[in-house]
Design a protein around this motif. Sequence first.
Motif, short mmCIF file in Angstrom:
data_model
loop_
_atom_site.label_atom_id
_atom_site.label_comp_id
_atom_site.label_asym_id
_atom_site.label_seq_id
_atom_site.Cartn_x
_atom_site.Cartn_y
_atom_site.Cartn_z
N TYR A 172 0.85 -1.18 0.00
CA TYR A 172 0.00 0.00 0.00
C TYR A 172 0.89 1.24 0.00
CZ TYR A 172 -4.22 2.73 0.66
OH TYR A 172 -5.26 3.61 0.46
N ILE A 173 0.34 2.36 -0.44
CA ILE A 173 1.07 3.63 -0.48
C ILE A 173 0.07 4.76 -0.27
CG2 ILE A 173 0.88 3.78 -3.00
CD1 ILE A 173 3.71 5.03 -3.00
N TRP A 174 0.48 5.80 0.45
CA TRP A 174 -0.45 6.90 0.75
C TRP A 174 0.34 8.14 1.20
CZ3 TRP A 174 1.08 3.23 4.05
CH2 TRP A 174 1.29 3.55 5.40
N ASN A 175 -0.41 9.21 1.46
CA ASN A 175 0.15 10.44 2.03
C ASN A 175 1.26 11.04 1.15
OD1 ASN A 175 0.33 12.50 3.93
ND2 ASN A 175 1.79 11.41 5.22
N THR A 176 0.92 11.37 -0.08
CA THR A 176 1.89 11.98 -0.99
C THR A 176 2.39 13.31 -0.44
OG1 THR A 176 0.54 11.05 -2.77
CG2 THR A 176 2.32 12.54 -3.40
N MET A 177 3.71 13.51 -0.49
CA MET A 177 4.34 14.74 0.01
C MET A 177 5.30 15.29 -1.04
SD MET A 177 5.21 13.33 3.84
CE MET A 177 5.29 11.63 3.25
N PHE A 178 5.53 16.60 -0.99
CA PHE A 178 6.38 17.25 -1.97
C PHE A 178 7.39 18.16 -1.27
CE2 PHE A 178 2.09 16.84 -3.78
CZ PHE A 178 2.35 15.98 -4.85
N SER A 179 8.55 18.32 -1.89
CA SER A 179 9.48 19.36 -1.44
C SER A 179 8.91 20.72 -1.82
CB SER A 179 10.84 19.15 -2.10
OG SER A 179 10.74 19.26 -3.51
N GLU A 180 9.48 21.77 -1.26
CA GLU A 180 8.96 23.12 -1.54
C GLU A 180 8.99 23.44 -3.02
OE1 GLU A 180 10.92 26.04 0.82
OE2 GLU A 180 9.69 25.68 2.59
N LYS A 181 10.04 23.04 -3.71
CA LYS A 181 10.16 23.31 -5.14
C LYS A 181 9.36 22.32 -5.97
CE LYS A 181 14.80 25.37 -4.89
NZ LYS A 181 16.21 25.25 -5.35
N GLY A 182 9.03 21.16 -5.40
CA GLY A 182 8.29 20.16 -6.14
C GLY A 182 9.14 19.17 -6.88
N ASP A 183 10.47 19.30 -6.79
CA ASP A 183 11.34 18.39 -7.53
C ASP A 183 11.45 17.03 -6.86
OD1 ASP A 183 12.58 19.74 -5.42
OD2 ASP A 183 14.58 19.39 -6.23
#
Length: 418
Positions: A102-113
């Motif tokens: 399973y996979i969940w809770n997508t997160m991003f760096s401030e720049k999105g890279d």
Amino acid sequence: MDTSNWDWEKGVKVISKINDCDAETEWLTEPYASPDGEKVAVLAKTEEGFDVCVNAKAWGQTFDNAWYPRFSPDGRLTCVASTDMEWTLAVDGEPWPETYGYIWNTMFSEKGDVIAAAIQQDGTYGMAINGEQVGELYETASEFTLSADGKRTAAVVQVQSMDAADIFTFQQGCYSVAVDGQAWDIKVVNAWTPTFSPDGSRVAAQMRSSLYDYTIIVDGTPWSKNFAMVWDPCFNPKTGTVVAPVRMAGKWGMAENEQVIWDPVYFQLWEQKFSPDGNNLYAICAPQYGRWTVVHNNNTWNVLVNTMLTDLTVSPDGQRAAAAAKEKDKWTIMADDALWPQWYDMVWTPVFSPDSKHIATKVEKPGKKLTVAIDGKHYKEDFTHCWEPVFSPDSQKVLIRGVQGGKFKRIVAKVNEF
């Protein structure tokens, strides 16, 4: 998030009809807008499974299931997707090569890279960055966190097995914080909210050292003082010290590196935030029971609301603060020790302009009409869907993303039009 290369020409652009898709679909989900307003996405149920439509064009990638679509700050679209009972993250139609239980809770760096997510594999838990597992997996994991630059991860993890209702092992400490997938040596009864320093080099968290004692733990070392309770820690961006609200003798104060700097005189104190230069510390407080306001460097504002105050935001210059305020069943924005004159059914997190002169927020008017308000005045048009506003780099314009008549529109308006 860098907005300097966005289209800031004043005007209205119709991007797409939200119910259009060039694939045969049985139904579509609600729309999701990209940060720059150039894309709108919907999940699409097809005869074969699930696909994703962006600006009415399907990825052409069919999954058994798909959910949680989210745009990264750099405009890439992600969704959690499964095929043959295995889950992964799809990014602009390309699934990560690794699959998980399973996979969940997508997160991003401030720049999105950098894109990260929580993962479960064979009953153990951890995190993955850009499709690669980070460090070890644990019996349980929660409170997943990504540093601002996206290079580091943190989570609360279980490091000691215990049987159901094994209260003795629990009281001895079964949890720790894993940074980059490696747990600190210390075992605690509970831990919460691992928080990175602005540069990502350090981590602080709430810690429960016994059934009755709480403190802050920084880089694996607890403060030497315990308190009746603590809330989320945060780092001073200038000095690197750690501050956290602490409860003593039935009231709340603020501690810095375990020393109390604001006397415990508040009925509640939380959501503290530093100005970018570290010279100003704001927080939400209850100076009276059931009455809420903002405290700035231990000086409380005079204006109070009786139901809720949340989503505290500090201006870029550090001289202003704003929060979403609720009085009885209506919402407005509290800013600079005053309330906006207009009240709404709901308001969202306030946003400051880069020059700190203006405040914008998404609002809901009676009849579930959504729009954007700036400095207490809302935009002339309403929407069935609306997203949080974004100011232009020069602070003279605002980007409004909304749906009218089934069409997703990208609107650039001047601030003085409100």
